[in-house]
Enzyme design. Structure first.
Site, PDB file in Angstrom:
ATOM      1  N   HIS A   1       0.100   1.193   3.835  1.00  0.00           N
ATOM      2  CA  HIS A   1       1.075   1.062   4.919  1.00  0.00           C
ATOM      3  C   HIS A   1       2.425   1.692   4.578  1.00  0.00           C
ATOM      4  O   HIS A   1       3.332   1.670   5.405  1.00  0.00           O
ATOM      5  CB  HIS A   1       1.262  -0.419   5.261  1.00  0.00           C
ATOM      6  CG  HIS A   1       1.833  -1.203   4.118  1.00  0.00           C
ATOM      7  ND1 HIS A   1       1.133  -1.429   2.949  1.00  0.00           N
ATOM      8  CD2 HIS A   1       3.041  -1.781   3.938  1.00  0.00           C
ATOM      9  CE1 HIS A   1       1.900  -2.113   2.116  1.00  0.00           C
ATOM     10  NE2 HIS A   1       3.059  -2.351   2.682  1.00  0.00           N
ATOM     11  N   ASP A   2       2.558   2.205   3.361  1.00  0.00           N
ATOM     12  CA  ASP A   2       3.815   2.861   2.980  1.00  0.00           C
ATOM     13  C   ASP A   2       3.673   4.385   2.968  1.00  0.00           C
ATOM     14  O   ASP A   2       4.583   5.092   2.518  1.00  0.00           O
ATOM     15  CB  ASP A   2       4.273   2.380   1.593  1.00  0.00           C
ATOM     16  CG  ASP A   2       4.668   0.909   1.597  1.00  0.00           C
ATOM     17  OD1 ASP A   2       5.153   0.421   2.632  1.00  0.00           O
ATOM     18  OD2 ASP A   2       4.478   0.248   0.560  1.00  0.00           O
TER      19      ASP A   2
ATOM     20  N   ASP B   1       3.390  -8.081  -4.442  1.00  0.00           N
ATOM     21  CA  ASP B   1       4.314  -7.064  -3.944  1.00  0.00           C
ATOM     22  C   ASP B   1       5.397  -6.756  -4.986  1.00  0.00           C
ATOM     23  O   ASP B   1       5.931  -7.670  -5.640  1.00  0.00           O
ATOM     24  CB  ASP B   1       4.976  -7.591  -2.665  1.00  0.00           C
ATOM     25  CG  ASP B   1       5.902  -6.568  -2.036  1.00  0.00           C
ATOM     26  OD1 ASP B   1       5.387  -5.548  -1.550  1.00  0.00           O
ATOM     27  OD2 ASP B   1       7.125  -6.791  -2.029  1.00  0.00           O
TER      28      ASP B   1
ATOM     29  N   ASP C   1      -1.078 -11.348   0.643  1.00  0.00           N
ATOM     30  CA  ASP C   1       0.072 -10.772  -0.058  1.00  0.00           C
ATOM     31  C   ASP C   1       0.925 -11.891  -0.650  1.00  0.00           C
ATOM     32  O   ASP C   1       1.015 -12.971  -0.070  1.00  0.00           O
ATOM     33  CB  ASP C   1       0.919  -9.966   0.940  1.00  0.00           C
ATOM     34  CG  ASP C   1       1.282  -8.585   0.433  1.00  0.00           C
ATOM     35  OD1 ASP C   1       2.024  -8.515  -0.565  1.00  0.00           O
ATOM     36  OD2 ASP C   1       0.838  -7.589   1.022  1.00  0.00           O
TER      37      ASP C   1
ATOM     38  N   GLU D   1       0.954  -4.331  -6.843  1.00  0.00           N
ATOM     39  CA  GLU D   1       1.651  -3.128  -6.395  1.00  0.00           C
ATOM     40  C   GLU D   1       2.415  -2.610  -7.602  1.00  0.00           C
ATOM     41  O   GLU D   1       3.539  -3.022  -7.874  1.00  0.00           O
ATOM     42  CB  GLU D   1       2.620  -3.416  -5.243  1.00  0.00           C
ATOM     43  CG  GLU D   1       3.043  -2.107  -4.606  1.00  0.00           C
ATOM     44  CD  GLU D   1       4.389  -2.130  -3.895  1.00  0.00           C
ATOM     45  OE1 GLU D   1       4.718  -1.121  -3.270  1.00  0.00           O
ATOM     46  OE2 GLU D   1       5.122  -3.128  -3.998  1.00  0.00           O
TER      47      GLU D   1
HETATM   48  C1  NOJ Z   1       6.305  -2.834  -1.058  1.00  0.00           C
HETATM   49  C2  NOJ Z   1       5.651  -2.955   0.269  1.00  0.00           C
HETATM   50  O1  NOJ Z   1       4.425  -2.264   0.250  1.00  0.00           O
HETATM   51  C3  NOJ Z   1       6.617  -2.385   1.279  1.00  0.00           C
HETATM   52  O2  NOJ Z   1       6.026  -2.254   2.538  1.00  0.00           O
HETATM   53  C4  NOJ Z   1       7.834  -3.269   1.307  1.00  0.00           C
HETATM   54  O3  NOJ Z   1       8.783  -2.706   2.179  1.00  0.00           O
HETATM   55  C5  NOJ Z   1       8.453  -3.404  -0.083  1.00  0.00           C
HETATM   56  N1  NOJ Z   1       7.468  -3.659  -1.100  1.00  0.00           N
HETATM   57  C6  NOJ Z   1       9.446  -4.541  -0.135  1.00  0.00           C
HETATM   58  O4  NOJ Z   1       8.782  -5.763  -0.097  1.00  0.00           O
END
Ligand code: NOJ
Length: 549
Positions: free
Chosen positions: A344-345, A220, A118, A281
């Site tokens: 993971h989100d 990210d 990442d 992302e």
């Molecule tokens: C996206 C990430 O997937 C998430 O887990 C994170 O909290 C936010 N970006 C902030 O970095």
């Protein structure tokens, strides 16, 4: 009898561009996402670590994936569990040491597994030495590495932007009586990429990891890195406020001067011989906008802008057919699609779509055209964990707050075996092991009909069938609306995938498509009734992978 037929006047949505040429590794790769806190603990602190990942690499090799993407393991106060980085070029002690990283990377490469790490360019931790310097005085040399502004005349924040997580995107720092910008937590101040020294320092971070031999970066929050330089207030009646967070934040999302930076990132990774990739992302307004992040026609920005829209679509044959048709249609010529259903989100596939659908979700992910990202544990059908309010770890409390549960339920420890902490740790883990679903790797490895063995077989077939990993794709018409059917084809070899979303069964008449059906795989992991000529029976919630003669 229900019949599945080719749509009469549709062309394949994609045909291979250089059918016989060698493809770059990532065009046909399967990426497996590891949330390191929850994969394997080896030092008995209840949190996963890099040695744990190294120890479990043979499992991943046997699963058949090509690359792992590991979410942040850098030095961090863990306000956002690693997405608040206080040293981009060091390992947080909770995950181990740099020697552990090097050893893990070497083992992965020996086993033929690539490693994507990442990169968090939008913000650092407020504990990063850069920010500590930056906040110390208005004339500190690193002041401009972050985004500082005076409040309004009445002392209010410089504008009305909201953070993704909660509240104003600005925090007043008493030391210098100015506000700093943070699109996420207060503890995650945004970096100022318009400062050339900051930009240079961050690009050095990419070189640091590339020189170690990593195979790419997942970028990210990449779409919000550049902000409108005049930091305008968002007018409350602006139509851009309607319809969701990203649109509401239009002045920080996909701002035009993001793209020269993405091109620079691309040039950096392209200068290394092991073909490292950029995965983004890339939340977006629509599929057309998603193409911006790949560089449109030139394809000189992110290799794989992640399609993060599809995880939000309903699990419905018609909806998904339309969504993927729209996505494939919007793709720039030569672009490779990204396939994501979970991460993971999000909640787990088996919880969001239902236990009866989770194998079908894996079937879809692994047989559509594109590069799938599998989220750890979804190959077992892991369910969301039950997190009591006092066990909650996730700091996300903004907006819809993931239904009041935060993101913890989808981040519980990997279930390796039936011991007290599922083989993840010898002590109570940082998040509780999911308890209502006892299945685990050890048990599923012994069960020939398990979800794990289903996924392994599916991956094996995908790897061995060029139609599945590089062939054209064509969605088919079906007279039964709860069936999703599509064909993949490469040099005359055809695979047919049929997913039954309903609790009813039917017989599929394939006589207009083939004179010989070869059965390859059922989500039930048995051999269904079929006559090898042209019809096959599909059971409730079953998915089938067939070869057409
Ligand atoms: C996206 C990430 O997937 C998430 O887990 C994170 O909290 C936010 N970006 C902030 O970095």
């Amino acid at each position: 009898m229900t019949s599945v037929q080719l749509a009469s006047n549709t062309q394949p949505l994609y045909s291979p561009i250089s059918p016989n040429g060698q493809l770059p590794w990532w065009h046909h790769a399967i990426i497996y996402q590891i949330y390191p806190r929850s994969f394997q603990d080896t030092n008995g602190d209840g949190v996963g670590d890099l040695r744990g990942i190294q120890q479990r690499l043979p499992y991943l090799q046997a699963l058949g994936i090509d690359a792992i993407w590991i979410t942040p393991f850098y030095r961090s106060p863990m306000a956002d569990f690693g997405y608040d980085v206080s040293d981009y070029c060091d390992i947080d002690p909770i995950f181990g040491t740099m020697a552990d990283f090097d050893a893990m990377l070497a083992t992965a490469h020996e086993l033929g597994i690539r490693v994507v790490v990442d990169f968090v360019p939008n913000h650092s931790s407020d504990q990063h030495p850069w920010f500590i310097e930056s906040r110390s005085s208005r004339d500190n040399p690193k002041r401009d590495w972050y985004i500082w502004r005076d409040g309004k005349d009445d002392g209010q924040p410089p504008n009305n932007w909201e953070a993704f997580f909660h509240g104003s995107a600005w925090t007043l720092d008493p030391t210098t009586d100015q506000y700093y910008l943070h699109l996420f937590l207060d503890e995650q101040p945004d970096l100022n990429w318009r400062n050339p020294e900051l930009a240079q320092a961050m690009k050095q971070v990419l070189h640091f990891w590339l020189q170690k031999g990593v195979d790419g970066f997942r970028l990210d929050a990449i779409t919000t890195m550049m902000k409108a330089p005049d930091f305008p207030d968002m007018p409350p009646d602006d139509p851009r406020f309607q319809g969701g967070l990203l649109l509401r934040l239009v002045d920080v999302h996909n701002y035009p001067d993001l793209h020269p930076i993405l091109r620079e990132f691309r040039q950096i990774v392209d200068s290394y011989p092991n073909q490292p990739i950029l995965v983004g992302e890339t939340g977006c307004a629509d599929f057309n906008e998603l193409m911006d992040f790949g560089g449109r026609e030139a394809l000189d920005e992110i290799h794989l802008p992640m399609n993060l829209k599809t995880p939000w679509f309903a699990w419905d044959a018609h909806v998904l057919k339309q969504a993927f048709t729209d996505y494939y249609t919007a793709l720039s010529k030569g672009a490779v699609p990204s396939l994501v259903l979970g991460n993971h989100d999000q909640g787990r596939l088996a919880s969001r779509y239902g236990v009866e659908h989770h194998r079908n979700a894996n079937m879809l992910l692994l047989t559509l055209w594109g590069v799938p990202t599998m989220y750890y544990g979804d190959e077992l059908g892991m369910l969301d964990g039950l997190i009591l309010p006092e066990q909650r770890q996730d700091p996300f409390v903004g907006h819809d707050d993931y239904h009041g549960l935060g993101r913890d339920p989808g981040r519980t420890p990997m279930q390796w075996d039936a011991t007290a902490y599922a083989g993840f740790s010898t002590v109570e883990p940082w998040l509780p092991v999911q308890t209502t679903f006892l299945s685990n790797v050890a048990e599923q490895e012994q069960d020939p009909s398990s979800t794990l063995n289903f996924c392994k077989r599916l991956i094996e077939l995908r790897r061995s069938s060029p139609a599945l990993h590089r062939g054209s794709i064509q969605f088919l018409e079906t007279t039964e609306p709860s069936l999703l059917a599509y064909q993949r084809e490469f040099e005359g070899i055809r695979n047919l995938i049929i997913i039954n979303f309903a609790d009813t069964s039917c017989t599929l008449d394939l006589s207009n498509m083939t004179d010989r059906v070869e059965f390859w795989l059922s989500s039930r992991m048995d051999v269904p009734t079929f006559d090898t000529v042209s019809s096959i029976f599909i059971r409730p919630y079953e998915s089938l992978l067939l070869k057409l003669g």
